[in-house]
Write a protein that holds these residues in place. Structure first.
Motif, PDB file in Angstrom:
ATOM      1  N   ASP A  74       9.207  -3.242   5.236  1.00 43.75           N
ATOM      2  CA  ASP A  74       8.202  -2.751   4.291  1.00 43.75           C
ATOM      3  C   ASP A  74       6.861  -3.464   4.462  1.00 43.75           C
ATOM      4  OD1 ASP A  74       9.594  -0.733   2.872  1.00 43.75           O
ATOM      5  OD2 ASP A  74      10.660  -2.254   1.721  1.00 43.75           O
ATOM      6  N   SER A  75       6.898  -4.762   4.695  1.00 45.99           N
ATOM      7  CA  SER A  75       5.640  -5.513   4.737  1.00 45.99           C
ATOM      8  C   SER A  75       5.004  -5.578   6.122  1.00 45.99           C
ATOM      9  CB  SER A  75       5.847  -6.931   4.198  1.00 45.99           C
ATOM     10  OG  SER A  75       6.776  -7.656   4.982  1.00 45.99           O
ATOM     11  N   LYS A  89       7.959  -4.478  -1.292  1.00 46.32           N
ATOM     12  CA  LYS A  89       7.815  -3.123  -1.842  1.00 46.32           C
ATOM     13  C   LYS A  89       6.563  -3.015  -2.713  1.00 46.32           C
ATOM     14  CE  LYS A  89      12.543  -1.537  -1.391  1.00 46.32           C
ATOM     15  NZ  LYS A  89      12.268  -0.822  -0.155  1.00 46.32           N
ATOM     16  N   LYS A 116       3.567  -2.804  -0.316  1.00 48.46           N
ATOM     17  CA  LYS A 116       3.485  -1.485   0.328  1.00 48.46           C
ATOM     18  C   LYS A 116       2.839  -0.456  -0.599  1.00 48.46           C
ATOM     19  CE  LYS A 116       6.601   1.863   2.495  1.00 48.46           C
ATOM     20  NZ  LYS A 116       8.012   2.133   2.836  1.00 48.46           N
ATOM     21  N   ARG A 117       3.169  -0.510  -1.869  1.00 46.70           N
ATOM     22  CA  ARG A 117       2.636   0.472  -2.815  1.00 46.70           C
ATOM     23  C   ARG A 117       1.253   0.090  -3.335  1.00 46.70           C
ATOM     24  NH1 ARG A 117       8.084   0.341  -2.837  1.00 46.70           N
ATOM     25  NH2 ARG A 117       9.173   2.344  -2.953  1.00 46.70           N
TER      26      ARG A 117
END
Length: 195
Positions: A19-20, A45, A48-49
């Protein structure tokens, strides 16, 4: 910086996850990633968002770059975020702010020398940070200069940089050694005394 040591240590490449890693790689072009990204990467997470929204506010907003930086710098100052201030003083100058204007942002909307449009933008920023609300008179003045989408981007810019300032301050994110100080380390330390 409000505190001298990170409460949350920045990640290194060895810490990055699926994710990162893409976010960190995109923010590492030309050198190591900024400490803000490396720290938030502790929560892959979230990183990412969050970066999608952060990129809109910084790079996809309907606001001109100079005015966006007025908002960001004033918000960072009001939130006492030395990291935000130092990063965006340099970005603000690239966007067209003068050193004198950047220094004047420590006073804000009541300082002499602002155009009526800049003064109203700073008043709105100060109202949002102080009261989380733009007063009717300020809103009416903003509407004479800004479109509906720009008005929305003003509110979300203040919100984004208030949120980021809270994270930077609370996590103890430290300035990079390569970060330009404006106009000197003492200026940042004088504005944002350490604990």
């Amino acid at each position: 910086m409000r505190i001298r040591q990170p409460r949350i240590q920045p990640t290194t490449a060895a810490d990055w996850t699926d994710d990162s890693r893409p976010v960190m790689s995109a923010n590492s072009r030309g050198g190591p990633p900024l400490n803000v990204f490396a720290t938030i990467a502790r929560h892959p997470k979230l990183l990412k968002r969050w970066v999608v929204f952060a990129n809109h506010v910084l790079n996809g907003s309907t606001l001109p770059a100079r005015e966006r930086e007025l908002i960001i710098l004033r918000t960072g100052f009001l939130c006492r975020s030395g990291y935000e201030w130092a990063q965006h003083a340099a970005i603000g100058r690239v966007a067209g702010l003068t050193n004198e204007e950047i220094e004047r942002l420590t006073i804000g909307s009541t300082a002499s020398g602002w155009s009526a449009t800049d003064r109203t933008l700073l008043e709105a920023t100060e109202e949002l940070v102080r009261d989380q609300f733009i007063a009717d008179a300020t809103w009416a003045a903003l509407r004479t200069a800004w479109s509906e989408q720009q008005l929305m981007d003003i509110v979300f810019a203040v919100g984004q940089y208030t949120l980021v300032s809270m994270a930077l301050n609370s996590f103890g994110v430290q300035l990079e050694d390569t970060t330009e100080r404006f106009p000197a380390d003492q200026f940042v330390d004088g504005l944002f005394p350490r604990q």
